[in-house]
Design an enzyme around this catalytic site. Structure first.
Site, PDB file in Angstrom:
ATOM      1  N   LYS A  22      30.649  26.931  30.939  1.00  0.00           N
ATOM      2  CA  LYS A  22      29.990  28.013  31.696  1.00  0.00           C
ATOM      3  C   LYS A  22      28.509  28.081  31.336  1.00  0.00           C
ATOM      4  CE  LYS A  22      30.288  32.476  30.161  1.00  0.00           C
ATOM      5  NZ  LYS A  22      28.927  33.000  30.018  1.00  0.00           N
ATOM      6  N   ASN A  23      28.206  28.075  30.036  1.00  0.00           N
ATOM      7  CA  ASN A  23      26.817  28.284  29.619  1.00  0.00           C
ATOM      8  C   ASN A  23      25.917  27.080  29.882  1.00  0.00           C
ATOM      9  OD1 ASN A  23      27.521  30.816  28.891  1.00  0.00           O
ATOM     10  ND2 ASN A  23      27.340  30.502  26.661  1.00  0.00           N
ATOM     11  N   ARG A  93      24.248  38.869  32.932  1.00  0.00           N
ATOM     12  CA  ARG A  93      22.884  38.832  32.402  1.00  0.00           C
ATOM     13  C   ARG A  93      22.189  37.498  32.642  1.00  0.00           C
ATOM     14  NH1 ARG A  93      20.652  41.440  28.651  1.00  0.00           N
ATOM     15  NH2 ARG A  93      19.874  39.447  27.890  1.00  0.00           N
ATOM     16  N   CYS A 117      24.328  45.834  27.269  1.00  0.00           N
ATOM     17  CA  CYS A 117      25.698  45.396  27.543  1.00  0.00           C
ATOM     18  C   CYS A 117      26.537  45.705  26.315  1.00  0.00           C
ATOM     19  CB  CYS A 117      25.745  43.923  27.884  1.00  0.00           C
ATOM     20  SG  CYS A 117      25.347  42.884  26.513  1.00  0.00           S
ATOM     21  N   ARG A 122      20.235  43.337  23.876  1.00  0.00           N
ATOM     22  CA  ARG A 122      19.882  42.048  24.496  1.00  0.00           C
ATOM     23  C   ARG A 122      18.682  42.118  25.443  1.00  0.00           C
ATOM     24  NH1 ARG A 122      25.379  39.159  26.361  1.00  0.00           N
ATOM     25  NH2 ARG A 122      24.283  37.251  25.898  1.00  0.00           N
ATOM     26  N   ASP A 306      29.775  33.161  19.788  1.00  0.00           N
ATOM     27  CA  ASP A 306      30.811  33.240  20.828  1.00  0.00           C
ATOM     28  C   ASP A 306      32.206  32.873  20.304  1.00  0.00           C
ATOM     29  OD1 ASP A 306      28.979  34.102  22.647  1.00  0.00           O
ATOM     30  OD2 ASP A 306      28.812  32.230  23.758  1.00  0.00           O
ATOM     31  N   VAL A 328      23.838  37.242  14.982  1.00  0.00           N
ATOM     32  CA  VAL A 328      23.082  36.974  16.214  1.00  0.00           C
ATOM     33  C   VAL A 328      22.936  38.238  17.052  1.00  0.00           C
ATOM     34  CG1 VAL A 328      22.995  35.603  18.341  1.00  0.00           C
ATOM     35  CG2 VAL A 328      23.764  34.549  16.203  1.00  0.00           C
ATOM     36  N   ARG A 398      35.480  35.975  33.711  1.00  0.00           N
ATOM     37  CA  ARG A 398      34.079  35.537  33.753  1.00  0.00           C
ATOM     38  C   ARG A 398      33.913  34.203  33.034  1.00  0.00           C
ATOM     39  NH1 ARG A 398      30.479  38.974  30.717  1.00  0.00           N
ATOM     40  NH2 ARG A 398      29.248  37.152  31.147  1.00  0.00           N
TER      41      ARG A 398
HETATM   42  C1  UD1 Z   1      23.403  32.946  25.252  1.00  0.00           C
HETATM   43  C2  UD1 Z   1      24.796  32.676  25.757  1.00  0.00           C
HETATM   44  C3  UD1 Z   1      25.796  33.599  25.065  1.00  0.00           C
HETATM   45  C4  UD1 Z   1      25.665  33.483  23.547  1.00  0.00           C
HETATM   46  C5  UD1 Z   1      24.214  33.644  23.102  1.00  0.00           C
HETATM   47  C6  UD1 Z   1      24.018  33.326  21.630  1.00  0.00           C
HETATM   48  C7  UD1 Z   1      24.417  31.901  28.026  1.00  0.00           C
HETATM   49  C8  UD1 Z   1      24.524  32.178  29.486  1.00  0.00           C
HETATM   50  N1  UD1 Z   1      24.811  32.901  27.189  1.00  0.00           N
HETATM   51  O1  UD1 Z   1      23.087  34.303  25.588  1.00  0.00           O
HETATM   52  O2  UD1 Z   1      27.115  33.228  25.477  1.00  0.00           O
HETATM   53  O3  UD1 Z   1      26.431  34.497  22.935  1.00  0.00           O
HETATM   54  O4  UD1 Z   1      23.363  32.753  23.848  1.00  0.00           O
HETATM   55  O5  UD1 Z   1      24.456  32.059  21.326  1.00  0.00           O
HETATM   56  O6  UD1 Z   1      24.033  30.829  27.610  1.00  0.00           O
HETATM   57  N2  UD1 Z   1      16.714  38.373  22.155  1.00  0.00           N
HETATM   58  C9  UD1 Z   1      15.609  39.198  22.167  1.00  0.00           C
HETATM   59  N3  UD1 Z   1      14.679  39.049  23.167  1.00  0.00           N
HETATM   60  C10 UD1 Z   1      14.817  38.120  24.165  1.00  0.00           C
HETATM   61  C11 UD1 Z   1      15.964  37.269  24.132  1.00  0.00           C
HETATM   62  C12 UD1 Z   1      16.883  37.430  23.108  1.00  0.00           C
HETATM   63  O7  UD1 Z   1      15.451  40.067  21.296  1.00  0.00           O
HETATM   64  O8  UD1 Z   1      13.953  38.033  25.041  1.00  0.00           O
HETATM   65  C13 UD1 Z   1      17.726  38.524  21.072  1.00  0.00           C
HETATM   66  C14 UD1 Z   1      19.101  38.981  21.575  1.00  0.00           C
HETATM   67  O9  UD1 Z   1      19.173  40.388  21.686  1.00  0.00           O
HETATM   68  C15 UD1 Z   1      20.018  38.428  20.514  1.00  0.00           C
HETATM   69  C16 UD1 Z   1      19.342  37.111  20.113  1.00  0.00           C
HETATM   70  O10 UD1 Z   1      17.985  37.227  20.541  1.00  0.00           O
HETATM   71  O11 UD1 Z   1      20.069  39.286  19.407  1.00  0.00           O
HETATM   72  C17 UD1 Z   1      19.954  35.874  20.731  1.00  0.00           C
HETATM   73  O12 UD1 Z   1      20.128  36.066  22.114  1.00  0.00           O
HETATM   74  P1  UD1 Z   1      20.068  34.886  23.180  1.00  0.00           P
HETATM   75  O13 UD1 Z   1      20.169  33.566  22.498  1.00  0.00           O
HETATM   76  O14 UD1 Z   1      18.898  35.114  24.071  1.00  0.00           O
HETATM   77  O15 UD1 Z   1      21.393  35.136  24.012  1.00  0.00           O
HETATM   78  P2  UD1 Z   1      21.572  34.804  25.524  1.00  0.00           P
HETATM   79  O16 UD1 Z   1      20.675  33.664  25.888  1.00  0.00           O
HETATM   80  O17 UD1 Z   1      21.519  36.047  26.348  1.00  0.00           O
END
Ligand code: UD1
Length: 432
Positions: A22-23, A93, A117, A122, A306, A328, A398
């Site tokens: 999926k990701n 998201r 969420c 996030r 995950d 994380v 999902r």
């Molecule tokens: C992706 C994955 C999700 C997985 C996560 C961490 C997809 C579609 N989803 O989510 O399944 O759980 O990586 O491996 O690939 N953060 C900020 N600011 C930002 C972006 C992130 O503060 O602009 C923080 C987030 O709140 C979190 C951390 O960074 O604490 C990591 O998040 P991130 O790697 O961005 O997760 P996703 O990309 O949303």
């Protein structure tokens, strides 16, 4: 609303095939926005998040054809609306992934802000900061990100935190920017590499994906290609935890074991015997109970967040005491309350879940709160005495393709109860 009923007590045994990730599929679908030429994407998993993405693309004007075996053909030559509405973004998201490609290819985009969420706030500030540094003008108004740029220009971006979709968004934006963009502290996840491979085949010039410094030399245009999505390491890991918890023996086909080393190491520590051959992996617990493990989640190649909920379920019935630390996300322990209702002995100390394994869990009605938390409740149901009813399983749909069918193939007693709509009685689809 659909529910799952699980009757515990049978070890998982048999063979299943793992779906595409999926990701990896979500960013590749977003990457189709970078070209006018048709793209064909193979090994796409059949999931709600995928249909949400295709609906998003279709609303923008893209033409999508579904061929056999979930091969999607996406033609964006007729794109008209560079707009991602709240009602779709709030359910997924990852819709934010269209922002970088739309800005890079069309110079404008309006994307709803995702909002909070179940697993914490996030934010997407790092996505926006990176795009601004590349020359985009971005305002956030009425819950929407409104972005414009003539042509994005290269920048040296130092990401404060490792962000997976942030890295993907900025990498996609940089492919069509003027000059050479550098992404420091980039995410190293296999799904980032899959996206970079796809973009490079489309004509992009990306170096270093899989490391923490990615260099993207901007080009004028990209072209259509055929790309196959990598296997889903989280789906595979979830079934492996199920086999470990139930003392079972399973064979998974279509997996990539070297993307799963941190998870496989913990399963071995828990007592699993694991053999890998080409794209197959066999796990055998020889009827034994697992031993508790200690886990710290971290960005790849660390232990994936995950898989955290599934290992919390494993520890709840394992021999001994285990500690699972979530580093994380904030607030990713919603499954603990539900596991406690099933008789687990777990307590939360800050961001660490400490468990003392109990001899058995007891079936109960439980509520799924997010995708992986839901999966952990299904796993708990597999070892519980009696029947576990998992509500709100739209979260599972999902991210897990036909979970009840795959678990049934492995001998589990599980059935989906289709939700009641006014005037109808709920139907049971008996798969077990
Ligand atoms: C992706 C994955 C999700 C997985 C996560 C961490 C997809 C579609 N989803 O989510 O399944 O759980 O990586 O491996 O690939 N953060 C900020 N600011 C930002 C972006 C992130 O503060 O602009 C923080 C987030 O709140 C979190 C951390 O960074 O604490 C990591 O998040 P991130 O790697 O961005 O997760 P996703 O990309 O949303």
């Amino acid at each position: 609303m659909d529910r799952l009923l699980v009757k515990g007590g049978r070890p998982l045994s048999g063979e299943i095939s793992i779906s595409g990730a999926k990701n990896a599929a979500l960013p590749v679908l977003a990457a189709t926005l970078l070209t006018d030429e048709a793209m064909v994407i193979g090994n796409v998993p059949y999931l709600h998040d995928i249909t949400t993405t295709t609906e998003l693309l279709a609303r923008m004007g893209s033409r999508i054809t579904l061929h056999e075996q979930m091969r999607l053909e996406v033609d964006n030559s007729t794109l008209q609306h560079m707009y991602a509405p709240y009602e779709l973004v709030r359910t997924m998201r990852a819709s934010i992934l269209v922002l970088g490609p739309l800005l890079a290819r069309y110079g404008r985009a309006e994307v709803s802000l995702p909002g909070g969420c179940a697993i914490g706030p996030r934010p997407v500030d790092l996505h926006l900061r990176g795009l601004r540094a590349m020359g985009a003008e971005i305002e956030v108004e009425n819950g929407y990100i409104k972005a414009r740029a003539r042509r994005l220009r290269a920048a040296e971006l130092n990401l404060e935190l490792v962000t997976v979709t942030g890295t993907e968004n900025l990498m996609m934006a940089a492919t069509l920017a003027q000059g050479t963009t550098v992404l420091n502290n980039a995410a190293r996840e296999p799904e980032v590499i899959d996206l970079a491979d796809c973009l490079n085949a489309m004509g992009a010039r990306i170096d270093g994906a899989g490391g923490d410094r990615i260099v993207v030399q901007g080009v004028d245009s990209l072209h259509g290609i055929r790309h196959d999505i990598i296997p889903d390491r989280i789906e595979a890991g979830t079934y492996l935890v199920g086999a470990t918890m139930t003392g079972g023996r399973i064979l998974l086909r279509n997996i990539c074991a070297n993307l799963m080393q941190s998870v496989l190491a913990k399963l071995r520590e828990a007592g699993a015997e694991i053999l890998t051959r080409e794209n197959n992996l066999e796990l055998d617990m020889r009827g034994r109970k697992p031993r508790a493990v200690n886990v710290h989640t971290a960005p790849f190649p660390g232990f994936p967040t995950d898989m955290q909920a599934q290992f919390t379920a494993l520890n709840s019935i394992a021999e001994g005491t285990g500690a699972i630390t979530e580093q994380v996300f904030e607030n990713r322990f919603m499954h603990i309350q539900e596991l406690l209702r099933m008789g687990a002995n777990l307590r939360l100390e800050g961001n660490t879940a400490i468990s003392r394994g109990v001899p058995a869990l007891l079936g109960a009605p439980v509520m799924a709160t997010d995708l992986r938390a839901s999966a952990s409740l299904v796993l708990a149901g597999l070892v519980a005495h009696g029947e576990t009813q998992i509500n709100r399983i739209y979260h599972i749909d999902r991210g897990y393709e036909t979970i009840e069918e795959k678990l049934s193939l492995l001998g589990a007693r599980i059935q989906r109860i289709f939700g009641e709509t006014p005037g109808t009685r709920s139907r049971r689809r008996n798969i077990a």
